[in-house]
Design an enzyme around this catalytic site. Structure first.
Site, short mmCIF file in Angstrom:
data_model
loop_
_atom_site.label_atom_id
_atom_site.label_comp_id
_atom_site.label_asym_id
_atom_site.label_seq_id
_atom_site.Cartn_x
_atom_site.Cartn_y
_atom_site.Cartn_z
N ASP A 65 36.91 41.49 45.71
CA ASP A 65 36.73 41.12 47.12
C ASP A 65 37.87 40.24 47.63
O ASP A 65 37.96 39.07 47.27
CB ASP A 65 35.38 40.39 47.24
CG ASP A 65 35.07 39.96 48.65
OD1 ASP A 65 35.65 40.52 49.59
OD2 ASP A 65 34.21 39.06 48.81
N ASP A 256 40.08 42.80 54.36
CA ASP A 256 38.97 42.44 53.48
C ASP A 256 38.37 43.66 52.79
O ASP A 256 37.66 44.45 53.40
CB ASP A 256 37.90 41.71 54.31
CG ASP A 256 36.70 41.28 53.48
OD1 ASP A 256 36.75 41.39 52.24
OD2 ASP A 256 35.71 40.81 54.07
#
Length: 369
Positions: A65, A256
């Site tokens: 992530d 992201d």
């Protein structure tokens, strides 16, 4: 109230209610080629990689992530009564690792819809499960003794944050930053290439390459954009357009990998959806398309002097076997921080080079068909 799906998609931790298992690994030929790690794709909504912690390595499935900066996995002591979300997770057993070092400091990390808490430990982390994986000793990580209920049915055990230390809870140094500081990679950057697989579970879904630019799956670098903040991978985007709609207000945005959709301020999302012919459906909490084959004009993002076009294949988000949403939702970032999140649709179209050392983002066309 928002559906669970909407809430989780927005927080970047959305559930893929599906079974799990191993991913295939790409063979590494040389140090110069970096350390590739294959990820699995769950319905184009979650990209999951296998890591190991400890000696010998204990395997965990995590979201890699770039929108967070802490590594945590469930600890052997993780519990929680009848609804114990840890019950079916892989759990870390420190007593079985010869390289584990006690830290003992408490940690809590909060996401949009819940948290993980426990204590910190230190051990060796490998980005992958085979002998060619990038292996990083002395990583500080969270050993969760309780995790939020929404993780219960998710395929993942934990989360490995790849953003900067400045973003990390308790200022813990993230594992990739540790790898850079220990000079374990040739270049202080990593490349992310994600595939578009549609409504499939556990399909090979892309490759993260640590320490090198992926020239196999990515075309030449189109441009670099300096980061406006080295916390998230945050930079400036000057304009956006789709069909008849355009807006050149300018925003701070982040790249992201942990967010399934593009996320934008509400007024912009509504206008982009209208221009794309999508209608908001409360049942799904998403802007639904008339069909999964309905044409969508390219979403055009201007970053620096370049315009990046996201095509229909990457802007269609499979919700069920027969229904598709437009891959954008509302994001209310408040007065501070980014106002857009460039999530997986953008990353599938353009490889992302997260250049930690030079504090910049590079973009290259994905070679996938």
């Amino acid at each position: 109230q928002d559906s669970l799906r909407k809430t989780l998609i927005r927080s970047g931790e959305w559930e893929a209610y599906m079974a799990t298992k191993d991913t295939t690994r790409s063979a590494r030929t040389s140090f110069a080629a970096g350390f590739p790690q294959t990820v699995s794709d769950y319905s184009d909504a979650e990209y999951v990689g296998n890591i190991t912690v400890g000696t010998p390595g204990q395997m965990f499935e995590v979201i890699l992530d770039t929108g967070s900066a802490n590594l945590w996995v469930p600890d052997a002591t993780c519990a929680g009564g009848l609804s114990n979300p840890c019950e079916k997770k892989h759990k870390f057993q420190s007593s079985k690792s010869s390289t584990w070092v006690k830290n003992g400091k408490a940690f809590t990390i909060s996401y949009g819809t819940g948290s993980a808490k426990g204590f910190l430990g230190q051990d060796t982390v490998s980005f992958g499960t085979d002998s060619t994986a990038l292996k990083v000793p002395k990583c500080t990580f969270g050993q969760a003794t309780s995790i939020a209920a929404f993780f219960k049915n998710d395929v993942i055990d934990g989360i490995l944050g790849l953003a900067f230390q400045a973003l990390a809870v308790d200022n813990v140094k993230p594992p990739f930053i540790e790898a850079v500081d220990q000079k374990l990679v040739q270049q202080p950057l990593f490349t992310v290439w994600l595939e578009h697989e549609g409504n499939k579970q556990n399909a090979p879904g892309g490759i993260y390459t640590y320490g090198a630019i992926d020239t196999t799956n990515c075309g030449p670098i189109i441009a670099y954009q300096p980061l406006s903040s080295a916390t998230y991978y945050e930079f400036k985007m000057t304009s956006v357009a789709l069909g008849t709609y355009s807006n050149a207000k300018g925003w701070n945005v982040i790249s992201d990998t942990g967010t399934s959709l593009m996320s934008a301020p509400k007024d912009i999302t509504e206008k982009i959806a209208a221009a794309a012919g999508a209608k908001f459906e409360k049942a799904y909490g998403l802007y639904m398309l008339p069909s999964c084959t309905a044409p969508i004009p390219d979403l055009k993002l201007t970053i620096g002097s370049q315009t990046y076009n996201i095509e229909a294949t990457n802007m269609r988000f499979p919700v069920t076997a027969t229904k598709c949403a437009l891959g954008i939702d509302e994001f209310n970032g408040g007065a501070f921080g980014p106002s857009w999140i460039l999530g997986d649709p953008f990353i599938r179209q353009y490889c992302q080079i997260y250049d930690v050392g030079n504090k910049r983002m590079g973009f290259a066309k994905s070679n996938q068909k």
